[in-house]
Design a protein around this motif. Structure first.
Motif, short mmCIF file in Angstrom:
data_model
loop_
_atom_site.label_atom_id
_atom_site.label_comp_id
_atom_site.label_asym_id
_atom_site.label_seq_id
_atom_site.Cartn_x
_atom_site.Cartn_y
_atom_site.Cartn_z
N MET A 84 -9.01 -3.31 5.61
CA MET A 84 -9.73 -2.21 6.25
C MET A 84 -10.44 -1.31 5.21
SD MET A 84 -9.20 -2.62 9.48
CE MET A 84 -9.58 -1.05 10.21
N ASP A 85 -10.37 -1.67 3.95
CA ASP A 85 -10.95 -0.87 2.86
C ASP A 85 -10.41 0.56 2.85
OD1 ASP A 85 -12.44 -2.99 1.98
OD2 ASP A 85 -14.25 -2.38 3.04
N THR A 94 0.86 -1.19 0.00
CA THR A 94 0.00 0.00 0.00
C THR A 94 0.90 1.24 0.00
OG1 THR A 94 -0.07 0.11 2.40
CG2 THR A 94 -1.79 -1.20 1.32
N ILE A 95 0.30 2.39 -0.19
CA ILE A 95 1.07 3.65 -0.18
C ILE A 95 1.80 3.83 1.16
CG2 ILE A 95 0.89 6.18 -0.21
CD1 ILE A 95 0.65 5.07 -3.00
N PRO A 96 1.15 3.65 2.32
CA PRO A 96 1.90 3.80 3.58
C PRO A 96 3.06 2.81 3.70
CG PRO A 96 -0.44 3.88 4.01
CD PRO A 96 -0.28 3.49 2.58
N GLU A 97 2.88 1.60 3.21
CA GLU A 97 3.97 0.61 3.25
C GLU A 97 5.11 1.01 2.32
OE1 GLU A 97 1.27 -3.34 4.31
OE2 GLU A 97 1.73 -2.88 2.22
#
Length: 94
Positions: free
Chosen positions: A82-83, A46-49
């Motif tokens: 978590m969508d 994901t972007i945060p990862e």
């Protein structure tokens, strides 16, 4: 006729130059692209990862991932449990 016949591409390259600012921007983009590609070699993220793996601020990671998505380097995958965020992975066609 005096002189040697020149190819049009060669003449245009001699007349037009690329500014140092543009060269620096391209170099920076390619560096960020390599960082993100290296992070995604381990699997979809994901972007945060991606931001955590590359140590980039989330807004910069988003910008570069969206640019890479636009040019087909990255593909959008499934949404997380978590969508909240989509997973992104490398486009295998490139």
């Amino acid at each position: 006729m005096a002189g040697e016949k020149q190819r049009t591409v060669k003449v245009i390259k001699e007349k037009r130059t690329v500014s140092e600012e543009v060269k620096a921007n391209i170099k920076h983009y390619n560096k960020m692209k390599k960082l993100i590609k290296d992070a995604l070699k381990e699997g979809p993220k994901t972007i945060p990862e991606i931001a955590k793996a590359t140590e980039l601020p989330a807004h910069e990671a988003t910008y570069y991932v969206m640019s890479m998505r636009k040019y087909g380097d990255v593909v959008t995958g499934e949404i997380d449990d978590m969508d909240e965020y989509f997973y992104y992975h490398l486009n295998q066609k490139n």
